[in-house]
Motif scaffolding. Sequence first.
Motif, mmCIF file in Angstrom:
data_model
loop_
_atom_site.group_PDB
_atom_site.id
_atom_site.type_symbol
_atom_site.label_atom_id
_atom_site.label_comp_id
_atom_site.label_asym_id
_atom_site.label_seq_id
_atom_site.Cartn_x
_atom_site.Cartn_y
_atom_site.Cartn_z
ATOM 1 N N GLN A 125 31.906 25.324 72.415
ATOM 2 C CA GLN A 125 32.235 26.152 74.258
ATOM 3 C C GLN A 125 31.288 27.222 73.114
ATOM 4 O O GLN A 125 30.276 28.892 74.251
ATOM 5 C CB GLN A 125 33.008 27.137 73.370
ATOM 6 C CG GLN A 125 34.521 26.531 74.600
ATOM 7 C CD GLN A 125 35.336 26.890 74.206
ATOM 8 O OE1 GLN A 125 36.494 27.878 74.343
ATOM 9 N NE2 GLN A 125 36.521 26.319 75.181
ATOM 10 N N TRP A 176 26.001 39.327 77.039
ATOM 11 C CA TRP A 176 27.559 40.345 76.992
ATOM 12 C C TRP A 176 26.958 40.119 74.887
ATOM 13 O O TRP A 176 27.700 40.795 74.828
ATOM 14 C CB TRP A 176 28.541 39.175 76.559
ATOM 15 C CG TRP A 176 29.860 39.659 76.446
ATOM 16 C CD1 TRP A 176 30.272 40.334 77.442
ATOM 17 C CD2 TRP A 176 30.170 39.960 74.984
ATOM 18 N NE1 TRP A 176 31.456 40.619 76.728
ATOM 19 C CE2 TRP A 176 31.986 40.354 75.215
ATOM 20 C CE3 TRP A 176 30.191 39.266 73.978
ATOM 21 C CZ2 TRP A 176 32.269 40.522 74.527
ATOM 22 C CZ3 TRP A 176 30.628 38.979 72.759
ATOM 23 C CH2 TRP A 176 32.616 40.201 73.102
ATOM 24 N N ASP A 206 35.987 22.925 80.469
ATOM 25 C CA ASP A 206 36.501 24.412 80.170
ATOM 26 C C ASP A 206 36.059 25.798 80.925
ATOM 27 O O ASP A 206 37.048 26.297 80.563
ATOM 28 C CB ASP A 206 35.573 24.372 78.744
ATOM 29 C CG ASP A 206 36.093 23.615 77.535
ATOM 30 O OD1 ASP A 206 37.053 22.836 77.859
ATOM 31 O OD2 ASP A 206 35.465 23.315 76.373
ATOM 32 N N ARG A 241 34.154 37.690 81.132
ATOM 33 C CA ARG A 241 35.473 37.403 80.341
ATOM 34 C C ARG A 241 35.455 35.613 79.550
ATOM 35 O O ARG A 241 36.230 36.000 78.439
ATOM 36 C CB ARG A 241 36.430 37.257 81.799
ATOM 37 C CG ARG A 241 38.004 36.292 80.966
ATOM 38 C CD ARG A 241 39.089 36.660 82.325
ATOM 39 N NE ARG A 241 39.356 37.639 82.376
ATOM 40 C CZ ARG A 241 40.699 38.401 82.974
ATOM 41 N NH1 ARG A 241 41.041 36.920 83.677
ATOM 42 N NH2 ARG A 241 40.600 39.212 83.539
ATOM 43 N N ASP A 242 34.898 35.148 80.224
ATOM 44 C CA ASP A 242 34.843 33.560 79.408
ATOM 45 C C ASP A 242 34.056 33.858 77.809
ATOM 46 O O ASP A 242 34.290 33.756 76.731
ATOM 47 C CB ASP A 242 34.065 32.742 79.661
ATOM 48 C CG ASP A 242 34.858 31.573 80.943
ATOM 49 O OD1 ASP A 242 35.634 31.668 80.876
ATOM 50 O OD2 ASP A 242 33.898 31.677 82.244
ATOM 51 N N SER A 245 33.524 36.719 76.841
ATOM 52 C CA SER A 245 34.706 37.854 75.830
ATOM 53 C C SER A 245 35.232 36.925 74.798
ATOM 54 O O SER A 245 35.992 37.457 73.930
ATOM 55 C CB SER A 245 35.025 38.974 76.355
ATOM 56 O OG SER A 245 35.991 39.450 75.255
ATOM 57 N N ARG A 246 36.215 36.080 75.242
ATOM 58 C CA ARG A 246 37.211 35.147 74.862
ATOM 59 C C ARG A 246 37.091 33.860 73.586
ATOM 60 O O ARG A 246 37.333 34.252 73.223
ATOM 61 C CB ARG A 246 37.665 34.259 75.842
ATOM 62 C CG ARG A 246 38.784 33.739 75.433
ATOM 63 C CD ARG A 246 39.615 32.049 76.197
ATOM 64 N NE ARG A 246 38.447 31.467 76.617
ATOM 65 C CZ ARG A 246 38.274 30.273 76.460
ATOM 66 N NH1 ARG A 246 38.624 30.375 75.196
ATOM 67 N NH2 ARG A 246 37.718 29.447 77.123
ATOM 68 N N VAL A 247 35.177 33.706 73.794
ATOM 69 C CA VAL A 247 34.877 32.898 72.914
ATOM 70 C C VAL A 247 34.290 33.304 72.112
ATOM 71 O O VAL A 247 34.639 33.230 70.557
ATOM 72 C CB VAL A 247 33.748 31.665 73.727
ATOM 73 C CG1 VAL A 247 32.840 31.123 73.293
ATOM 74 C CG2 VAL A 247 34.259 30.841 74.777
ATOM 75 N N GLY A 250 35.520 36.404 70.694
ATOM 76 C CA GLY A 250 36.762 37.000 69.613
ATOM 77 C C GLY A 250 37.114 34.879 68.800
ATOM 78 O O GLY A 250 37.757 35.436 67.956
ATOM 79 N N GLN A 251 37.305 34.525 70.373
ATOM 80 C CA GLN A 251 38.562 33.501 68.989
ATOM 81 C C GLN A 251 37.827 32.372 68.081
ATOM 82 O O GLN A 251 37.800 32.379 67.611
ATOM 83 C CB GLN A 251 38.417 32.348 70.096
ATOM 84 C CG GLN A 251 39.187 30.834 70.116
ATOM 85 C CD GLN A 251 39.796 30.350 70.912
ATOM 86 O OE1 GLN A 251 39.449 30.357 71.851
ATOM 87 N NE2 GLN A 251 40.187 29.177 70.917
ATOM 88 N N HIS A 252 35.849 31.690 68.391
ATOM 89 C CA HIS A 252 35.335 30.807 67.037
ATOM 90 C C HIS A 252 34.604 31.961 67.002
ATOM 91 O O HIS A 252 34.116 30.567 65.897
ATOM 92 C CB HIS A 252 34.214 30.429 68.695
ATOM 93 C CG HIS A 252 35.386 29.215 69.532
ATOM 94 N ND1 HIS A 252 36.978 28.434 68.915
ATOM 95 C CD2 HIS A 252 35.285 29.017 70.980
ATOM 96 C CE1 HIS A 252 37.819 27.939 69.574
ATOM 97 N NE2 HIS A 252 36.574 28.247 70.887
ATOM 98 N N GLY A 262 37.020 36.332 65.571
ATOM 99 C CA GLY A 262 38.120 35.303 65.232
ATOM 100 C C GLY A 262 38.711 34.101 63.529
ATOM 101 O O GLY A 262 39.732 33.574 64.115
#
Length: 518
Positions: free
Chosen positions: A347, A360, A426, A434-435, A437-439, A441-443, A446
Amino acid sequence: MTLDARADADRLVAGRPVAGLRASELLPGSDILDRRAYERTVRLLRDRAIRLPTFAELATGQPDAPGHLATVDPDAPDPDNLGRIHWYNGRSRRDRIPVPAHVVLPKQMTGVDAPIVVLLGALFPMIHSHKLLAAYACLVPRLATGRFDPTTQRAVWPSTGNYCRGGVALSRVLGCRGVAVLPEGMSEERFRWLEAWVTDPADIVRTPGSESNVREIYERCEELARDPANVVLNQFAEFGNHVVHRVVTGRAIEHAFEAFAERRPSARLAAFVAASGSAGTLGAGDYLKERHGTRIAVAEAVECPTLLRNGFGEHNIQGIGDKHVPLIHNVLNTDFVVGVSDRATDQLSVLANSTAGRAWLADEAGVPDDVIATLELFGLSSLCNVVAAIKTAKHYRLGEDDVIATVATDGAAMYRSEHAKVLRRDFGGEFTDRDASRVFGQHLLGVDDADTLELTLAERTRIFNLGYFTWVEQRGVSIEAFSERARPAFWQDLASLSGEWDEAIGRLNEDVALGATR
């Protein structure tokens, strides 16, 4: 070492069982083994006007390379590209720069205070990967000592991708036949590159499985090695792979760190991170630990936690290998194991190489433009190293003066087809803000220090012993030779080999030049 003993050592790295091999015979030397093979090598290099760089020249970026090198296509099978096998290539890959090409990843991208210094392997010639160093170090000492005859033998390169490409490129340049052995499940781009470079389509040997199926590669190489015309240059067992990264990559990382420290005199080289793979790049850690007290962290896929938990499995972090401990891994000098998920690297590859993802990173995360411009130089294993570096920083609570060094093995160009697969799997075929931001933050932000292990003596010993099953039971290494690697002096002796090999390479170059002027 006797000539017979040297021949036994050759058979070891070719994957053939050798009964009674003594520990000292794992160390190749500089004496000429086969004078006739050596003389044929001299004639071949003379005919092709080839001068081979020494290890010392690889370490310094070969400042005396031919003046016309700027006009040579870095992607061509041109002998002059041997003058670019180093870490000092600029972004154009045509010019030499004074400090090894690298990027310092800032807190805006990593979420940690510790600066992460990443050397850029995608700037190497021909294959866009620093694995060209490993291939060079495994083949050239053999050429310089009459242990490989390029006019009658085929060089077989077992790999999960980049090493076999490096071997095929060198074989093409040097005028010998190279055979790539790699899993059939590797990226389409690897196979397309090989198809364009091999002299015969039969020289691409596909083995079952994907990244985690190294044993299948070994077994196919055993079959090939039954023909004496095939010489298997097994990067997982060839100590030249360790030596070249210790003396070349180690010094390059040190040089990049010194450049950083000029701006921050309080900086220290706190950790070096590299994926397990063939363990060659980890040799740089031995150099850095000796010089700077640097911790050595080894990364692997959590989907196949061999070092963490004696585990097994499958993953897609292409280029890092697993399910065994390479013979050339100095396990007892390693400090930390870091598990990284292939879901993270898959990702992050989309984040780093999509228009939406880069926008982003710039607009929302505040990652500087010059850093974003380097992201195309990060392939899957490169991103694995970055995530592992972040986890190392968090585990040890490293601060702004604690530099972590790692390498970007190759670039995104080798994984465009994988990128497309992940985008469909995925993200439904479209990567949005949005994707991103999530990737991110998570990988990145986070990431925690789960799936990590500080290595006590007992844990180091466990991992060292795990190698027994591959090398003694399956590959025929004697228990004496296998156990010899537990001694620190063994690895110190290896480090001194680069000087011996440089003498042999210098002798070969002189003989080539003398014949050319007669």
